[in-house]
Each structure stands twice: as C-alpha cells, then as structure tokens.
Motif scaffolding. Structure first.
Motif, PDB file in Angstrom:
ATOM      1  N   LYS A  96       1.323   8.633   8.848  1.00 38.96           N
ATOM      2  CA  LYS A  96       2.226   9.386  10.010  1.00 38.96           C
ATOM      3  C   LYS A  96       2.948   7.231  10.121  1.00 38.96           C
ATOM      4  N   LEU A  97       3.630   6.989  10.939  1.00 36.23           N
ATOM      5  CA  LEU A  97       4.505   5.877  12.000  1.00 36.23           C
ATOM      6  C   LEU A  97       3.712   5.984  13.293  1.00 36.23           C
ATOM      7  N   SER A  98       3.570   7.062  13.819  1.00 38.97           N
ATOM      8  CA  SER A  98       3.315   7.194  15.171  1.00 38.97           C
ATOM      9  C   SER A  98       2.185   6.892  14.970  1.00 38.97           C
ATOM     10  N   SER A 120       1.003  -1.448  -0.376  1.00 39.83           N
ATOM     11  CA  SER A 120       0.274   0.193   0.195  1.00 39.83           C
ATOM     12  C   SER A 120       1.171   1.132  -0.310  1.00 39.83           C
ATOM     13  N   TYR A 121       1.944   1.536   0.686  1.00 36.76           N
ATOM     14  CA  TYR A 121       3.158   2.443   0.662  1.00 36.76           C
ATOM     15  C   TYR A 121       3.911   2.530  -0.895  1.00 36.76           C
ATOM     16  N   ARG A 154      -9.187   9.124  14.843  1.00 36.23           N
ATOM     17  CA  ARG A 154      -7.458   8.349  15.670  1.00 36.23           C
ATOM     18  C   ARG A 154      -8.371   7.744  16.239  1.00 36.23           C
ATOM     19  N   CYS A 155      -7.037   6.177  16.434  1.00 44.95           N
ATOM     20  CA  CYS A 155      -7.611   5.521  17.817  1.00 44.95           C
ATOM     21  C   CYS A 155      -7.253   5.883  19.165  1.00 44.95           C
ATOM     22  N   ASN A 156      -8.617   4.687  19.532  1.00 45.64           N
ATOM     23  CA  ASN A 156      -7.556   5.079  21.177  1.00 45.64           C
ATOM     24  C   ASN A 156      -6.524   3.861  21.658  1.00 45.64           C
ATOM     25  N   ARG A 157      -6.042   5.319  22.594  1.00 47.37           N
ATOM     26  CA  ARG A 157      -3.944   4.338  22.680  1.00 47.37           C
ATOM     27  C   ARG A 157      -4.719   4.028  24.704  1.00 47.37           C
ATOM     28  N   TRP A 158      -5.834   4.245  24.839  1.00 54.99           N
ATOM     29  CA  TRP A 158      -6.390   3.847  26.006  1.00 54.99           C
ATOM     30  C   TRP A 158      -7.313   3.510  26.417  1.00 54.99           C
TER      31      TRP A 158
END
Length: 405
Positions: A276-278, A266-267, A337-341
């Motif tokens: 973004k990698l993060s 895909s890249y 954005r996905c949840n981190r917590w």
C-alpha cells in the motif's frame, strides 16, 4: 524504611524498567524474522571485510557480540565528551572569532582517532563475532542498528569541532544543523527502504565517511586544525564547505534515488513487503517531524539558541531522531505498522507557539531547551533498556553474555 516500603520501592523500580513497549504482535514478528541485507560497496567488500575477518579472530569466543557493539558506542561517547569539554561552543578551533579559550590539545585528536578507529572496527566485527559464536539473534541486529542511529549524529557533531563555527573556514551552525539532518536522514532512508522491501541495502558512503573522519582526526593531531583549513582548488570553496555539500548531496539526493530504485526493482519482482502506498510513505511523517521541529524552534528563537546553545539543540534533534529510528527498526523487523507519531515531540505543540508569540524567551527558553533535552534523553534510554529486557526474556538470552537464560 519498613520491609513493606522497601518491597514497594523495588516493585515500582522493576515495573519502571519492565515497561511493555513490545506486545505479542511484535514478538510473533520477531520470531519469524530473518536477516536480509546486501552490501555491494567495493570498499566494504575488498578492504573493510577482509580486515574485520582477521580482526575478529583476536577476540575470545566467550565475548558477546552485543558487548562489542556497546563498547563501540561508548568510544564515540568518550570522543564527544572530550571534544565538548575542550570545545563546548564549537569555536575553540577558530582564529577569526574573539575566543580566548585555549586550543584543543593535540593528544585529544590522537585519542579521538584511536577511539574512532576502535568504534568503527567493533561495529564491523560484532556481526562476525555473532556468527563465529553461533549467537546471532534478532536482538543483536536491533541492538546494533539502534546504537548506530545514535552514532550517526554523534560522529557528525564531533566532526564540527574540527572546523568549528569559523566565519572563514567553516559553515554556520544553522548550515551544520542541515548537514546533521542530512546524515540522519540518509541512515533512516536505509531502514525506511527495508520497511518497504524487506531488504537492507547498506549504503556505500558509510565506510568511506568513517575512514575520512579518521583521516581528519589524524591530520588535526599531526598538524593542528589548520591542516583542514584550506580552499579546494578550482572549486573555490573551503574543505569544510565541500565536506558539508558532499554529505548533503550524498544523503539527500543519491540515497533517496538509490532507495527509490531498489523499491521499484522490488515492485517489478513482486517482492514488496509493503504494497500500500500509504504504508510505504508512512515512515516519512515521523522523520520529517523529528528532524525539522528542532530547527524550526531554533529559527523562531529569540534567545538565538542555535548560536548560544548549539550542542543542546543538536543533541535534542539527535536523540528524538534516534528514538524514531529505533521504533522504525522494531516495526520493520517485527512486520508491524510503523509509528506516525511520538510523544517525545508533543512538547513542540506548546513550545513553538510560546516562542513565536514571545511568551518563552531569554533564560527561560534556554532552561526549557535543556530540561526538554535531558527529559527525552532519559526517555530514550528507558525505551532502549525496556525493549532489550523484553526481547532478552522472550528469546531467553542475555544481552551481554552468550550464556542462555
């Protein structure tokens, strides 16, 4: 009660089950969402899909696809309840442990086989029913994959009753916890991959694992669990050990490799959804926390909860994982954005130190485990009900009916 009191109770109940987990950003993302999936499995394309194409024609066009999806999960829950009743500690099928409980009746395995077959079939035809009735929606995909996140660990746990915690023929409950972790991680990787690429690549192992489970149920019905207690020639390992190793290698080695390859392609094509990698790595944070924290608790436990409360610790891990996966699915479908917590794992911040220093042990630790598990189960049900209600209101559709609102 007075009319004012009744009105207040009704108001509070309605507020409770209309909690706004989704916001306007989610709704805008859902409005733009287009289903994009690829299924390259030969088993799926040449065996299962032709069967499902024929099977779906049995059902009237007034049956809602989500009803089929929900019934598929209900069948698995019935299976789990049957096996938990006859084998609460995963040792009824063992001959090498001091167990006086009666063996699981053969009819239970037959019932489980039939219900498992129906569950797999309903999971395969719900999307076809949606296209057949022109009722496809973002809610349908979210509902389907959200319940799948529950089914993946439910099925894996059910398989453990066929082997049990026997010293000779099976694997230790701790090892089974890692097998369960692998099964859940493999499912999560697919949606993590979609979060990054925008494409859901359906794993080859899904239908194969479902059919193997069906064969195992039938073998246990015809010849008893002894039919699954044998050594694999040449390898010198038991069938259960081979099953566990294969599942772990498939989900924790091949699945990540395939996902990385798809992300790279895909890249190369310039079609990445998350550049973004993060942000690409972010879903791994919650996955690691939800899967590992319950195992850490069991490892530190002075009450030996992995051996004495096996089903409870598996359920706790599974229900927290299901909620995290559902949130990831919402994020990738709504392009948010996905949840981190997750607040579901917040109690571990108190529980783990307390267990480590010995402040929480014995009956109190078991009580906390059960209360925590029941609590997060209710919270997950609440999350699911509220999200479904919000999407139904936004899309002006009914969950279990094809009729528009």
């Amino acid at each position: 009660l007075s009319k004012g009191t009744n009105f207040t109770i009704v108001f509070l109940v309605k507020k409770m089950f209309w909690y706004p987990y989704l916001n306007q950003e989610h709704f805008r993302g859902f409005d733009k969402y287009k289903y994009n999936a690829k299924d390259t499995s030969p088993l799926s394309n040449y065996v299962m899909h032709p069967f499902w194409n024929a099977a779906v024609k049995i059902f009237p066009t007034w049956i809602a696809p989500n009803l089929l999806t929900f019934l598929g999960l209900v069948y698995l829950v019935i299976n789990y309840a049957l096996l938990a009743y006859y084998d609460p500690d995963f040792n009824t099928t063992c001959n090498d442990l001091d167990v006086t409980r009666a063996p699981i009746p053969p009819w239970v395995f037959l019932a489980c086989a039939l219900l498992h077959f129906l569950s797999h079939t309903f999971d395969g035809i719900d999307g076809k029913q949606a296209r057949r009735t022109n009722s496809s929606s973002a809610l349908g995909e979210l509902f389907d994959h959200g319940l799948d996140s529950f089914a993946v660990w439910l099925i894996t746990t059910e398989m453990y009753s066929l082997a049990g915690s026997c010293r000779q023929w099976s694997v230790h409950p701790f090892m089974m916890a890692f097998v369960l972790t692998g099964a859940m991680a493999g499912f999560y990787f697919s949606h993590w991959e979609k979060y990054v690429t925008g494409v859901l690549y359906l794993p080859w192992s899904y239908d194969a694992a479902q059919l193997l489970s069906l064969v195992m149920y039938i073998a246990a019905w015809l010849r008893g669990v002894e039919a699954l207690q044998f050594y694999i020639p040449v390898l010198g390992v038991t069938f259960s050990e081979c099953y566990a190793a294969t599942l772990l290698i498939t989900t924790l080695v091949f699945s990540p490799i395939c996902s990385l390859m798809n992300v790279y392609l895909s890249y190369q094509a310039g079609t990445l959804k998350q550049t973004k990698l993060s942000e690409q790595l972010a879903p791994g944070i919650l996955l690691g926390l939800t899967l590992l924290l319950p195992i850490v608790w069991a490892f530190l436990s002075r009450a030996d909860i992995m051996n004495t409360e096996t089903r409870w610790i598996y359920w706790l891990q599974g229900i927290i994982y299901s909620n995290a996966t559902c949130r990831l699915i919402v994020s990738q479908m709504s392009s948010t954005r996905c949840n981190r917590w997750s607040w579901m794992i917040a109690p571990f911040c108190v529980i783990l130190p307390a267990v480590y220093v010995g402040a929480l042990e014995g009956p109190n630790e078991v009580l906390v485990l059960k209360a925590y598990t029941v609590g997060v189960s209710l919270l997950h049900i609440h999350y699911g009900m509220c999200v479904v209600r919000q999407l139904c209101d936004h899309l002006k559709i009914c969950c279990f009916s094809i009729t528009k609102k």
